[in-house]
Write a protein that holds these residues in place. Structure first.
Motif, PDB file in Angstrom:
ATOM      1  N   LEU A 118       0.897  -1.306  -0.061  1.00 43.64           N
ATOM      2  CA  LEU A 118       0.047   0.214   0.165  1.00 43.64           C
ATOM      3  C   LEU A 118       0.649   1.225  -0.016  1.00 43.64           C
ATOM      4  O   LEU A 118       0.492   2.248  -0.750  1.00 43.64           O
ATOM      5  CB  LEU A 118      -0.781   0.042   1.282  1.00 43.64           C
ATOM      6  CG  LEU A 118      -2.212  -1.040   1.160  1.00 43.64           C
ATOM      7  CD1 LEU A 118      -2.773  -0.931   2.468  1.00 43.64           C
ATOM      8  CD2 LEU A 118      -3.056  -0.737  -0.090  1.00 43.64           C
ATOM      9  N   ALA A 119       2.074   1.075   0.670  1.00 40.52           N
ATOM     10  CA  ALA A 119       2.857   2.392   0.811  1.00 40.52           C
ATOM     11  C   ALA A 119       3.536   2.650  -0.471  1.00 40.52           C
ATOM     12  O   ALA A 119       3.656   3.828  -1.120  1.00 40.52           O
ATOM     13  CB  ALA A 119       3.967   2.221   1.747  1.00 40.52           C
ATOM     14  N   GLN A 120       3.773   1.552  -1.404  1.00 39.07           N
ATOM     15  CA  GLN A 120       4.399   1.482  -2.826  1.00 39.07           C
ATOM     16  C   GLN A 120       3.137   2.131  -3.866  1.00 39.07           C
ATOM     17  O   GLN A 120       3.522   2.905  -4.449  1.00 39.07           O
ATOM     18  CB  GLN A 120       4.953   0.412  -3.146  1.00 39.07           C
ATOM     19  CG  GLN A 120       6.202  -0.058  -2.570  1.00 39.07           C
ATOM     20  CD  GLN A 120       7.399   0.834  -2.949  1.00 39.07           C
ATOM     21  OE1 GLN A 120       8.011   1.394  -2.344  1.00 39.07           O
ATOM     22  NE2 GLN A 120       7.519   1.027  -4.313  1.00 39.07           N
ATOM     23  N   LEU A 121       2.008   1.551  -3.477  1.00 33.15           N
ATOM     24  CA  LEU A 121       0.999   2.083  -4.181  1.00 33.15           C
ATOM     25  C   LEU A 121       0.872   3.635  -4.000  1.00 33.15           C
ATOM     26  O   LEU A 121       0.395   4.337  -5.034  1.00 33.15           O
ATOM     27  CB  LEU A 121      -0.431   1.385  -3.875  1.00 33.15           C
ATOM     28  CG  LEU A 121      -1.430   1.489  -4.903  1.00 33.15           C
ATOM     29  CD1 LEU A 121      -0.972   1.264  -6.147  1.00 33.15           C
ATOM     30  CD2 LEU A 121      -2.702   0.820  -4.327  1.00 33.15           C
ATOM     31  N   GLN A 122       0.956   3.923  -2.909  1.00 33.52           N
ATOM     32  CA  GLN A 122       0.529   5.727  -2.473  1.00 33.52           C
ATOM     33  C   GLN A 122       1.732   6.326  -3.169  1.00 33.52           C
ATOM     34  O   GLN A 122       1.369   7.297  -3.731  1.00 33.52           O
ATOM     35  CB  GLN A 122       0.671   5.657  -0.849  1.00 33.52           C
ATOM     36  CG  GLN A 122       0.551   7.281  -0.609  1.00 33.52           C
ATOM     37  CD  GLN A 122      -0.869   7.691  -0.847  1.00 33.52           C
ATOM     38  OE1 GLN A 122      -1.893   7.129  -1.131  1.00 33.52           O
ATOM     39  NE2 GLN A 122      -0.838   9.194  -1.212  1.00 33.52           N
ATOM     40  N   GLU A 123       2.816   5.783  -3.166  1.00 28.15           N
ATOM     41  CA  GLU A 123       4.042   6.676  -3.903  1.00 28.15           C
ATOM     42  C   GLU A 123       3.700   6.622  -5.240  1.00 28.15           C
ATOM     43  O   GLU A 123       3.912   7.692  -5.870  1.00 28.15           O
ATOM     44  CB  GLU A 123       5.143   5.760  -3.700  1.00 28.15           C
ATOM     45  CG  GLU A 123       6.308   6.285  -2.756  1.00 28.15           C
ATOM     46  CD  GLU A 123       7.550   5.531  -2.665  1.00 28.15           C
ATOM     47  OE1 GLU A 123       8.354   5.253  -3.626  1.00 28.15           O
ATOM     48  OE2 GLU A 123       8.011   4.924  -1.483  1.00 28.15           O
ATOM     49  N   HIS A 124       3.356   5.572  -5.978  1.00 28.47           N
ATOM     50  CA  HIS A 124       3.124   5.453  -7.291  1.00 28.47           C
ATOM     51  C   HIS A 124       1.754   6.592  -7.707  1.00 28.47           C
ATOM     52  O   HIS A 124       1.905   7.268  -8.505  1.00 28.47           O
ATOM     53  CB  HIS A 124       2.738   4.125  -8.112  1.00 28.47           C
ATOM     54  CG  HIS A 124       3.732   3.328  -7.813  1.00 28.47           C
ATOM     55  ND1 HIS A 124       4.958   3.446  -8.416  1.00 28.47           N
ATOM     56  CD2 HIS A 124       4.023   2.081  -7.361  1.00 28.47           C
ATOM     57  CE1 HIS A 124       5.771   2.475  -8.324  1.00 28.47           C
ATOM     58  NE2 HIS A 124       5.275   1.713  -7.552  1.00 28.47           N
TER      59      HIS A 124
END
Length: 124
Positions: free
Chosen positions: A68-74
């Protein structure tokens, strides 16, 4: 027929043609805008799908929080590059990633005409 009646008829005819032409033009522009918005949404969806797939295959995400953190970054990256407000929701319309971090975890309550709900239903 008097000349004044002919002038009024001519003006009314031109006004009617102008209104019809404007209505047709507005309808065509609406169709074009909808098409462009759909194409861009598909492109952004494809990019996010690629990013997620890449993260899963090559970086072996260990937890849902990391993903989810990576998704938020994207989502933030796409927002910065394209100036679009992007929200990713789960099947219950809970926001998983958003350009406004404070909205994450909240239920999407501004689903005009239930567009998100219809899209979720189409993918079930």
């Amino acid at each position: 027929m008097k000349i004044s009646q002919k002038l009024i008829s001519g003006i009314l005819g031109i006004a009617t043609l102008s209104v019809i032409t404007g209505a047709i033009s507005a309808h065509q522009q609406l169709k074009i805008v909808k098409y462009i918005a759909q194409q861009e949404a598909e492109e952004v969806g494809g990019l996010l799908g690629y990013f997620i797939n890449h993260e899963l295959e090559y970086h072996q995400m260990r937890s849902q929080q990391e993903m989810l953190a990576q998704l938020q970054e994207h989502v933030q990256s796409l927002h910065n590059e394209r100036q679009r407000d992007i929200e990713i929701v789960d099947l219950n319309k809970i926001i998983l990633a958003d350009v406004f971090a404070e909205d994450i975890g909240k239920r999407l309550d501004r689903d005009r005409n239930n567009e998100v709900g219809k899209t979720i239903h189409d993918f079930k």
